[in-house]
Write an enzyme that holds these catalytic residues in place. Structure first.
Site, PDB file in Angstrom:
ATOM      1  N   ARG A   1     -14.199 -14.155  39.010  1.00  0.00           N
ATOM      2  CA  ARG A   1     -15.377 -13.311  38.838  1.00  0.00           C
ATOM      3  C   ARG A   1     -15.823 -13.444  37.390  1.00  0.00           C
ATOM      4  NH1 ARG A   1     -13.461 -11.222  35.042  1.00  0.00           N
ATOM      5  NH2 ARG A   1     -15.156  -9.730  35.043  1.00  0.00           N
ATOM      6  N   GLY A   2     -16.959 -12.800  37.073  1.00  0.00           N
ATOM      7  CA  GLY A   2     -17.563 -13.017  35.758  1.00  0.00           C
ATOM      8  C   GLY A   2     -18.574 -14.144  35.915  1.00  0.00           C
ATOM      9  N   ALA A   3     -19.787 -13.913  35.413  1.00  0.00           N
ATOM     10  CA  ALA A   3     -20.891 -14.838  35.700  1.00  0.00           C
ATOM     11  C   ALA A   3     -20.583 -16.310  35.374  1.00  0.00           C
ATOM     12  CB  ALA A   3     -22.146 -14.354  34.978  1.00  0.00           C
TER      13      ALA A   3
ATOM     14  N   ARG B   1     -22.425 -14.341  45.986  1.00  0.00           N
ATOM     15  CA  ARG B   1     -22.683 -13.152  45.162  1.00  0.00           C
ATOM     16  C   ARG B   1     -24.108 -13.266  44.596  1.00  0.00           C
ATOM     17  NH1 ARG B   1     -18.265 -11.039  41.175  1.00  0.00           N
ATOM     18  NH2 ARG B   1     -19.483  -9.148  41.521  1.00  0.00           N
TER      19      ARG B   1
ATOM     20  N   GLN C   1     -16.302   8.195  32.444  1.00  0.00           N
ATOM     21  CA  GLN C   1     -15.786   8.965  31.303  1.00  0.00           C
ATOM     22  C   GLN C   1     -16.008   8.210  29.991  1.00  0.00           C
ATOM     23  OE1 GLN C   1     -14.181   8.582  34.153  1.00  0.00           O
ATOM     24  NE2 GLN C   1     -12.848  10.320  34.619  1.00  0.00           N
TER      25      GLN C   1
ATOM     26  N   ASP D   1     -24.576 -10.638  33.575  1.00  0.00           N
ATOM     27  CA  ASP D   1     -24.583 -11.522  34.747  1.00  0.00           C
ATOM     28  C   ASP D   1     -25.926 -12.206  34.902  1.00  0.00           C
ATOM     29  OD1 ASP D   1     -22.588  -9.229  35.261  1.00  0.00           O
ATOM     30  OD2 ASP D   1     -21.936 -10.947  36.459  1.00  0.00           O
TER      31      ASP D   1
ATOM     32  N   ASN E   1     -25.738  -6.118  34.016  1.00  0.00           N
ATOM     33  CA  ASN E   1     -24.291  -6.220  33.762  1.00  0.00           C
ATOM     34  C   ASN E   1     -23.580  -5.177  34.608  1.00  0.00           C
ATOM     35  OD1 ASN E   1     -22.102  -7.485  32.323  1.00  0.00           O
ATOM     36  ND2 ASN E   1     -21.849  -5.582  31.202  1.00  0.00           N
ATOM     37  N   LYS E   2     -22.273  -5.173  34.550  1.00  0.00           N
ATOM     38  CA  LYS E   2     -21.454  -4.265  35.369  1.00  0.00           C
ATOM     39  C   LYS E   2     -22.004  -2.849  35.309  1.00  0.00           C
ATOM     40  CE  LYS E   2     -18.799  -5.197  37.470  1.00  0.00           C
ATOM     41  NZ  LYS E   2     -19.077  -5.541  38.886  1.00  0.00           N
TER      42      LYS E   2
HETATM   43  O1  MRU Z   1     -18.292  -8.055  39.160  1.00  0.00           O
HETATM   44  P1  MRU Z   1     -17.774  -8.935  38.049  1.00  0.00           P
HETATM   45  O2  MRU Z   1     -16.368  -8.626  37.656  1.00  0.00           O
HETATM   46  O3  MRU Z   1     -18.017 -10.394  38.326  1.00  0.00           O
HETATM   47  O4  MRU Z   1     -18.702  -8.541  36.849  1.00  0.00           O
HETATM   48  C1  MRU Z   1     -18.490  -9.090  35.570  1.00  0.00           C
HETATM   49  C2  MRU Z   1     -19.422  -8.557  34.556  1.00  0.00           C
HETATM   50  O5  MRU Z   1     -20.254  -7.722  34.825  1.00  0.00           O
HETATM   51  C3  MRU Z   1     -19.354  -9.181  33.222  1.00  0.00           C
HETATM   52  O6  MRU Z   1     -19.574  -8.248  32.226  1.00  0.00           O
HETATM   53  C4  MRU Z   1     -20.415 -10.287  33.190  1.00  0.00           C
HETATM   54  O7  MRU Z   1     -20.215 -11.168  34.257  1.00  0.00           O
HETATM   55  C5  MRU Z   1     -20.416 -11.059  31.977  1.00  0.00           C
HETATM   56  S1  MRU Z   1     -19.029 -12.050  31.971  1.00  0.00           S
HETATM   57  C6  MRU Z   1     -18.963 -13.065  30.697  1.00  0.00           C
END
Ligand code: MRU
Length: 343
Positions: A53-55, A90, A203, A224, A234-235
């Site tokens: 995971r992670g873009a 995704r 929190q 992302d 982003n997340k």
């Molecule tokens: O759902 P994920 O774990 O793939 O989400 C990851 C993120 O949101 C990261 O912050 C984003 O991909 C940047 S990663 C270099």
């Protein structure tokens, strides 16, 4: 980066030269395990189930997914079927579409028997480029941390808040948001990182942000997908951090590689936001004292839950974008200056 003293990337070609190995991120932090991907379906599943995971890493895995597909069947039909299968895994991280289109463009004009070799080569280049890009992001971001360190007259430590994981596990190596932190650590600057959780209660935004002003914190997150005008997906929870940072006068930076920019969009509201399964919210996984990893329900039976994976932070809340080409304003003009060939 190192795991138990041994350097690792998050994805690499297996010793047999055709399969691909990854770190299975669904087993962390309880167990460090690697996994072998042998088929397009393995790669698509690894992305969908968030073993990777992670873009940037999603993009790199998709590139290898194309290579695995060509290893099995390099026909025109399979080339477009593979691209289609990977693209639906995704929806938010634009690196996925970018990598699949990139590999497809390299293969289209080739005869089928030349496709697998070229696909592996291109996937390897995408990985190496990602490492170089993230390292450059680290060098540019390091200057911000050095400036914060000077401002504190080299006393105490520099505090950085980040959100979700934009470290090396989200990329091939180094990370985006955490690359400047690793570089600062290597340069001997004492850095402390506030690591936000990303559960719905946030929190981090409510309590941690209150503490930030006491500590002179810098916020750096990943992304992302960033629009050509600097809006950042982003997340989920990132937007709240950005609002809290603004209210507390804490600089809020986003670190991103070029392939995370979607030049076709200028409004963050047009970014597709992934909806993941409700059970990720209604259940929590942890390790019992006896060492068993278990999932437990945390909501009443039958409770409904929505689980959007990302949110969009508008450019106006972002102090700057840290890219492999330097730091710029989160705006159309700022990005255009660093990436003139895209506009
Ligand atoms: O759902 P994920 O774990 O793939 O989400 C990851 C993120 O949101 C990261 O912050 C984003 O991909 C940047 S990663 C270099």
């Amino acid at each position: 980066m190192k795991v138990r003293g041994k350097p690792y990337r998050t994805i690499w070609p297996a010793a047999d030269g055709w399969a691909v190995e990854i770190i299975d991120q669904t087993r962390l932090p309880f167990e460090f395990a690697t996994l072998r991907l042998e088929t397009l379906a393995d790669a698509a599943d690894a992305i969908k189930t968030m073993r990777v995971r992670g873009a940037p890493l999603i993009g790199a895995t998709a590139a290898y997914g194309m290579a695995l597909a060509m290893h099995a069947d390099p026909s025109d039909g399979n080339l477009s079927a593979a691209a289609k299968a990977l693209k639906v895994t995704r929806p938010t991280a634009v690196n996925l579409r970018w990598a699949v289109d990139d590999v497809t463009a390299h293969l289209k004009g080739l005869s089928p028997n030349a496709r697998a070799g070229t696909a592996y080569e291109r996937a390897g280049e995408i990985c190496d480029d990602d490492v170089a890009i993230c390292s450059a992001i680290g060098d540019h971001g390091l200057k911000l941390i050095e400036a914060a360190w000077q401002k504190k007259k080299k006393r105490g430590r520099v505090n950085v808040l980040t959100h979700c994981n934009a470290g090396w596990l989200a990329t091939v190596d180094w990370g985006t948001a955490l690359a400047p932190v690793y570089k600062a650590f290597d340069a001997g600057i004492p850095v402390h990182v506030w690591v936000d959780e990303t559960r719905p209660r946030n929190q981090g935004a409510a309590l941690t942000a209150w503490e930030l002003i006491e500590h002179g914190v810098l916020c750096i997150t990943g992304t992302d997908r960033t629009t050509a005008s600097g809006d950042v997906a982003n997340k989920i929870g990132t937007y709240l951090k950005a609002l809290a940072a603004r209210d507390n006068k804490v600089p809020f930076y986003v670190a991103l590689p070029g392939p995370s920019i979607d030049w076709s969009l200028t409004d963050g509201r047009d970014i597709p936001i992934e909806e993941r399964g409700a059970e990720e919210v209604t259940r929590m996984t942890g390790r019992t004292r006896a060492g068993e990893v278990v999932a437990v329900e945390v909501t009443p039976e039958g409770a409904a839950a929505r689980n959007p994976g990302f949110d969009v932070t508008p450019a106006r809340l972002i102090s700057g974008l840290i890219t492999e080409r330097g730091v710029c304003k989160a705006s159309k003009a700022g990005l255009a200056k660093l990436f003139p060939e895209k506009t």
